[in-house]
Motif scaffolding. Sequence first.
Motif, short mmCIF file in Angstrom:
data_model
loop_
_atom_site.label_atom_id
_atom_site.label_comp_id
_atom_site.label_asym_id
_atom_site.label_seq_id
_atom_site.Cartn_x
_atom_site.Cartn_y
_atom_site.Cartn_z
N LEU A 1 -59.83 5.41 -37.85
CA LEU A 1 -59.50 6.23 -36.68
C LEU A 1 -59.87 7.69 -36.87
O LEU A 1 -59.83 8.47 -35.91
N ALA A 2 -60.25 8.07 -38.07
CA ALA A 2 -60.77 9.42 -38.30
C ALA A 2 -62.25 9.52 -37.97
O ALA A 2 -62.80 10.63 -37.95
N ARG A 3 -62.89 8.40 -37.68
CA ARG A 3 -64.32 8.38 -37.40
C ARG A 3 -64.59 8.63 -35.93
O ARG A 3 -63.98 8.02 -35.05
N GLN A 4 -65.56 9.46 -35.65
CA GLN A 4 -65.88 9.82 -34.28
C GLN A 4 -66.47 8.63 -33.51
O GLN A 4 -66.22 8.47 -32.31
N ASP A 5 -67.24 7.78 -34.19
CA ASP A 5 -67.83 6.65 -33.47
C ASP A 5 -66.79 5.66 -32.99
O ASP A 5 -66.96 5.01 -31.95
N VAL A 6 -65.68 5.55 -33.72
CA VAL A 6 -64.58 4.68 -33.27
C VAL A 6 -63.87 5.29 -32.09
O VAL A 6 -63.60 4.63 -31.08
N ARG A 7 -63.57 6.58 -32.17
CA ARG A 7 -62.86 7.24 -31.08
C ARG A 7 -63.70 7.34 -29.82
O ARG A 7 -63.17 7.42 -28.71
N ALA A 8 -65.01 7.32 -29.99
CA ALA A 8 -65.90 7.44 -28.83
C ALA A 8 -66.02 6.15 -28.03
O ALA A 8 -66.47 6.16 -26.89
N CYS A 9 -65.62 5.01 -28.63
CA CYS A 9 -65.82 3.73 -27.94
C CYS A 9 -64.55 3.11 -27.38
O CYS A 9 -64.62 2.15 -26.62
N CYS A 10 -63.38 3.65 -27.75
CA CYS A 10 -62.15 3.02 -27.29
C CYS A 10 -60.99 4.01 -27.32
O CYS A 10 -61.10 5.12 -27.83
N PRO B 1 -57.63 13.68 -29.02
CA PRO B 1 -58.41 13.77 -30.26
C PRO B 1 -57.52 14.22 -31.43
O PRO B 1 -56.63 15.05 -31.26
N GLY B 2 -57.79 13.68 -32.59
CA GLY B 2 -57.06 14.09 -33.79
C GLY B 2 -55.69 13.48 -33.93
O GLY B 2 -54.94 13.86 -34.84
N THR B 3 -55.32 12.55 -33.04
CA THR B 3 -54.00 11.93 -33.12
C THR B 3 -54.13 10.42 -33.32
O THR B 3 -55.13 9.81 -32.95
N VAL B 4 -53.11 9.85 -33.92
CA VAL B 4 -52.96 8.40 -34.01
C VAL B 4 -51.62 8.07 -33.36
O VAL B 4 -50.57 8.47 -33.85
N GLU B 5 -51.70 7.39 -32.22
CA GLU B 5 -50.47 7.05 -31.51
C GLU B 5 -50.02 5.65 -31.90
O GLU B 5 -50.82 4.71 -31.95
N VAL B 6 -48.73 5.55 -32.20
CA VAL B 6 -48.20 4.34 -32.83
C VAL B 6 -47.01 3.81 -32.03
O VAL B 6 -46.10 4.57 -31.67
N LEU B 7 -47.05 2.52 -31.75
CA LEU B 7 -45.84 1.84 -31.28
C LEU B 7 -45.05 1.47 -32.54
O LEU B 7 -45.45 0.58 -33.29
N PRO B 8 -43.93 2.17 -32.81
CA PRO B 8 -43.21 1.94 -34.06
C PRO B 8 -42.34 0.68 -33.98
O PRO B 8 -41.26 0.68 -33.39
N LEU B 9 -42.83 -0.37 -34.60
CA LEU B 9 -42.15 -1.66 -34.53
C LEU B 9 -41.35 -1.99 -35.77
O LEU B 9 -40.70 -3.03 -35.85
N ASP C 1 -62.46 0.40 -48.30
CA ASP C 1 -63.57 0.65 -47.39
C ASP C 1 -63.19 0.19 -45.98
O ASP C 1 -62.83 -0.97 -45.78
N PRO C 2 -63.28 1.06 -44.97
CA PRO C 2 -62.89 0.68 -43.60
C PRO C 2 -64.00 0.01 -42.80
O PRO C 2 -63.85 -0.23 -41.60
N GLY C 3 -65.12 -0.30 -43.44
CA GLY C 3 -66.29 -0.78 -42.71
C GLY C 3 -66.03 -2.00 -41.85
O GLY C 3 -66.47 -2.08 -40.69
N SER C 4 -65.31 -2.99 -42.39
CA SER C 4 -65.05 -4.20 -41.61
C SER C 4 -64.14 -3.91 -40.42
O SER C 4 -64.32 -4.47 -39.34
N LEU C 5 -63.16 -3.03 -40.60
CA LEU C 5 -62.28 -2.67 -39.49
C LEU C 5 -63.05 -1.93 -38.40
O LEU C 5 -62.84 -2.18 -37.20
N VAL C 6 -63.93 -1.02 -38.79
CA VAL C 6 -64.75 -0.32 -37.81
C VAL C 6 -65.57 -1.32 -37.00
O VAL C 6 -65.63 -1.27 -35.76
N ALA C 7 -66.18 -2.28 -37.69
CA ALA C 7 -66.97 -3.30 -37.01
C ALA C 7 -66.10 -4.17 -36.10
O ALA C 7 -66.51 -4.56 -35.01
N ALA C 8 -64.87 -4.46 -36.54
CA ALA C 8 -63.96 -5.28 -35.74
C ALA C 8 -63.56 -4.57 -34.45
O ALA C 8 -63.47 -5.19 -33.38
N VAL C 9 -63.31 -3.28 -34.55
CA VAL C 9 -62.97 -2.51 -33.35
C VAL C 9 -64.15 -2.52 -32.38
O VAL C 9 -63.99 -2.77 -31.18
#
Length: 336
Positions: free
Chosen positions: A27-36, A73-81, A315-323
Amino acid sequence: MKDPLPIIGITMGDPVGIGPEILLKALARQDVRACCRPLVLGDLRILEAAEALLGTGLTILPVLRVNEARFLPGTVEVLPLSDLDPSTLAPGKPTGESGRAMVRYIEEAADLAYAGDIAAMVTCPIHKVSMKQSGSAFHGHTELIAARTGSRDFVMMMAGSRLSVVLVTIHTALADVPAALSPDTILSTIRVTGQALKNRFGIDHPRIAVAALNPHAGEDGLFGSEEQDVIAPAVSMARAEGFDVTDPLPPDTLFYHAVDGRYDVVVCMYHDQGLIPFKMIHFKDGVNTTLGLPIIRTSVDHGTAYDIAGTGQADPGSLVAAVKLSVRQALNRKDT
């Protein structure tokens, strides 16, 4: 004005695994934030501890409902479960409390996706033994989500940019695979896969390859008869339904052609037949996605990595690809 980006619910996974770390890195990556528009289902204090370790600069904010999230931008919003105490947990050391928490994240994400409050769910890794020890009746993500959404015919796809495979049998002992295969199970796998490629991947005419079970596709019965007796009838029925599907092909050459772009997916008869070539190519960026569900679900293609949890090395690579794959399916979805 462009339509808003899809809201993607991301479960935190096992609180004592690498899930919190890869989640923040992704979630710190711009390409992830730019797509969703990402919404995390997890635990505030665990994520704050992960942020203290990583120093991504993200601000972690709680929201009580999806419609409260602002996706700044710059935030991570969480449903605290859950409200776990990081000081009482150790990386790589699951507890009953941490296991129950990770199950709740999955259940809530599945419910939100089923209700249409989020466009898709993406899951960080869980530990199956911890899941059972938490009291869950299920062995993993897929079975839980299928039960939660009332799904019966579903297929596991391992998806990558160069190779995608689906499995007719999954966690079946090799000695038991031939008896587990039938024309109906193979046909169902082809049907679910073909429909998903059309309705969620934007592939109007998917090219489906079918892997043989035996060496040289049985060599006209010399090395086995499953190709003639079981797989070929399924192929014939699939063609009658309009699917572009090959005869059973020898895997030793089939995967070369699949990676070269000849096919959109390979239907594999058993786990390692598909997963060995797939992970040779997509070890760091492979994605597990479940086809045949009424919701979109993708997942990382790795486990909790207890041995490096809490070190910041994951490595977050697989998560980035999953998103990104969840977004692709959400934008191409035709079966709503």
